[in-house]
Enzyme design. Sequence first.
Site, PDB file in Angstrom:
ATOM      1  N   TYR A 109      59.420 -10.244 -28.465  1.00  0.00           N
ATOM      2  CA  TYR A 109      60.797 -10.735 -28.297  1.00  0.00           C
ATOM      3  C   TYR A 109      61.807  -9.969 -29.162  1.00  0.00           C
ATOM      4  O   TYR A 109      62.862 -10.515 -29.500  1.00  0.00           O
ATOM      5  CB  TYR A 109      60.855 -12.233 -28.596  1.00  0.00           C
ATOM      6  N   ASN A 144      60.120 -23.329 -20.895  1.00  0.00           N
ATOM      7  CA  ASN A 144      60.214 -22.903 -19.488  1.00  0.00           C
ATOM      8  C   ASN A 144      58.929 -22.272 -18.938  1.00  0.00           C
ATOM      9  O   ASN A 144      58.953 -21.505 -17.982  1.00  0.00           O
ATOM     10  CB  ASN A 144      61.452 -22.040 -19.258  1.00  0.00           C
ATOM     11  N   ARG A 163      59.490 -22.337 -12.546  1.00  0.00           N
ATOM     12  CA  ARG A 163      60.308 -23.076 -13.515  1.00  0.00           C
ATOM     13  C   ARG A 163      61.076 -24.217 -12.834  1.00  0.00           C
ATOM     14  O   ARG A 163      61.247 -25.293 -13.419  1.00  0.00           O
ATOM     15  CB  ARG A 163      61.275 -22.125 -14.222  1.00  0.00           C
ATOM     16  N   ARG A 207      59.550 -12.232 -10.822  1.00  0.00           N
ATOM     17  CA  ARG A 207      60.729 -12.937 -11.347  1.00  0.00           C
ATOM     18  C   ARG A 207      61.231 -13.951 -10.312  1.00  0.00           C
ATOM     19  O   ARG A 207      61.699 -15.032 -10.680  1.00  0.00           O
ATOM     20  CB  ARG A 207      61.832 -11.942 -11.705  1.00  0.00           C
ATOM     21  N   GLU A 259      55.274  -4.227 -22.519  1.00  0.00           N
ATOM     22  CA  GLU A 259      54.621  -5.504 -22.821  1.00  0.00           C
ATOM     23  C   GLU A 259      53.119  -5.446 -22.536  1.00  0.00           C
ATOM     24  O   GLU A 259      52.322  -6.000 -23.296  1.00  0.00           O
ATOM     25  CB  GLU A 259      55.299  -6.622 -22.015  1.00  0.00           C
ATOM     26  N   HIS A 283      56.508 -16.517 -18.894  1.00  0.00           N
ATOM     27  CA  HIS A 283      57.273 -15.280 -19.125  1.00  0.00           C
ATOM     28  C   HIS A 283      56.897 -14.262 -18.054  1.00  0.00           C
ATOM     29  O   HIS A 283      55.738 -14.170 -17.665  1.00  0.00           O
ATOM     30  CB  HIS A 283      56.924 -14.685 -20.500  1.00  0.00           C
ATOM     31  N   PHE A 289      68.429 -18.790 -30.917  1.00  0.00           N
ATOM     32  CA  PHE A 289      67.162 -19.413 -30.499  1.00  0.00           C
ATOM     33  C   PHE A 289      65.923 -18.624 -30.926  1.00  0.00           C
ATOM     34  O   PHE A 289      64.797 -19.047 -30.684  1.00  0.00           O
ATOM     35  CB  PHE A 289      67.152 -19.604 -28.975  1.00  0.00           C
ATOM     36  N   LYS A 338      53.168 -19.706 -21.167  1.00  0.00           N
ATOM     37  CA  LYS A 338      53.480 -20.051 -22.553  1.00  0.00           C
ATOM     38  C   LYS A 338      52.700 -21.311 -22.980  1.00  0.00           C
ATOM     39  O   LYS A 338      52.109 -22.001 -22.122  1.00  0.00           O
ATOM     40  CB  LYS A 338      54.997 -20.269 -22.661  1.00  0.00           C
ATOM     41  N   THR A 388      66.001 -18.513 -15.988  1.00  0.00           N
ATOM     42  CA  THR A 388      65.638 -18.867 -17.371  1.00  0.00           C
ATOM     43  C   THR A 388      65.746 -20.372 -17.606  1.00  0.00           C
ATOM     44  O   THR A 388      64.886 -20.971 -18.250  1.00  0.00           O
ATOM     45  CB  THR A 388      66.562 -18.109 -18.358  1.00  0.00           C
TER      46      THR A 388
HETATM   47  N1  UDP Z   1      65.405 -18.946 -24.694  1.00  0.00           N
HETATM   48  C1  UDP Z   1      65.700 -20.103 -25.388  1.00  0.00           C
HETATM   49  N2  UDP Z   1      67.021 -20.468 -25.485  1.00  0.00           N
HETATM   50  C2  UDP Z   1      68.026 -19.745 -24.932  1.00  0.00           C
HETATM   51  C3  UDP Z   1      67.703 -18.573 -24.218  1.00  0.00           C
HETATM   52  C4  UDP Z   1      66.378 -18.197 -24.119  1.00  0.00           C
HETATM   53  O1  UDP Z   1      64.824 -20.772 -25.902  1.00  0.00           O
HETATM   54  O2  UDP Z   1      69.198 -20.136 -25.048  1.00  0.00           O
HETATM   55  C5  UDP Z   1      63.987 -18.536 -24.588  1.00  0.00           C
HETATM   56  C6  UDP Z   1      63.392 -18.923 -23.230  1.00  0.00           C
HETATM   57  O3  UDP Z   1      62.081 -19.367 -23.453  1.00  0.00           O
HETATM   58  C7  UDP Z   1      63.393 -17.598 -22.494  1.00  0.00           C
HETATM   59  C8  UDP Z   1      63.147 -16.604 -23.628  1.00  0.00           C
HETATM   60  O4  UDP Z   1      63.888 -17.133 -24.711  1.00  0.00           O
HETATM   61  O5  UDP Z   1      62.394 -17.558 -21.500  1.00  0.00           O
HETATM   62  C9  UDP Z   1      63.589 -15.194 -23.366  1.00  0.00           C
HETATM   63  O6  UDP Z   1      64.930 -15.200 -22.916  1.00  0.00           O
HETATM   64  P1  UDP Z   1      65.387 -14.299 -21.681  1.00  0.00           P
HETATM   65  O7  UDP Z   1      66.881 -14.335 -21.636  1.00  0.00           O
HETATM   66  O8  UDP Z   1      64.722 -12.964 -21.790  1.00  0.00           O
HETATM   67  O9  UDP Z   1      64.848 -15.130 -20.428  1.00  0.00           O
HETATM   68  P2  UDP Z   1      63.682 -14.879 -19.367  1.00  0.00           P
HETATM   69  O10 UDP Z   1      63.638 -13.405 -19.086  1.00  0.00           O
HETATM   70  O11 UDP Z   1      62.408 -15.395 -19.978  1.00  0.00           O
HETATM   71  O12 UDP Z   1      64.102 -15.706 -18.175  1.00  0.00           O
END
Ligand code: UDP
Length: 151
Positions: A50, A113, A103, A86, A127, A116, A58, A10, A92
């Site tokens: 997204y 974070n 992370r 992952r 994707e 992705h 958010f 990112k 996250t």
């Molecule tokens: N995100 C955020 N605030 C939140 C939850 C998610 O800014 O409370 C953002 C964060 O950058 C995250 C992305 O939204 O990576 C996508 O969320 P997801 O739950 O899919 O998490 P990931 O799969 O990226 O761990």
Amino acid sequence: MAERTFIAIKPDGVQRKLIGEIVGRFEKKGFKLVGCKLLQPSRKLAEKHYAEHKGKPFYEGLLDFITSGPVFAMVWEGKEVVSTARSLIGLTDPLKSPMNTIRGDFGISVGRNIIHGSDSVESGKREINLWFAKNEIVKSGVTIEKWIYEN
Ligand code: UDP
């Protein structure tokens, strides 16, 4: 076809000069890079990427952030690459993410974070199709499989 996942560093990760570090971790694990490019995603691309988060508190901030600068988009290939990526990435929330994950090692905020990674094989396919044209993915690259897999 071997399993593939979509990974994107990112804008925070790019600005913080973490591309080399992150690519190195995937390479050293044994996965194969079959596509990559640096681009600043459009709002439309970010909305599609997204889509599942539309309406969440958010969501708008996330779109502002992901479109705010260059993103390093990649396609990685290998056995169980989706779930293993992952694990390499961590949770996250960077503060809850174990050390030795990307992370966990480099981040503090959920909204910054760094990286992705697709959460399933199906999302990976979606994707990859969203971010890459067919001819941007190489068919045969480095052939070190015999040093990574037994058969
Ligand atoms: N995100 C955020 N605030 C939140 C939850 C998610 O800014 O409370 C953002 C964060 O950058 C995250 C992305 O939204 O990576 C996508 O969320 P997801 O739950 O899919 O998490 P990931 O799969 O990226 O761990």
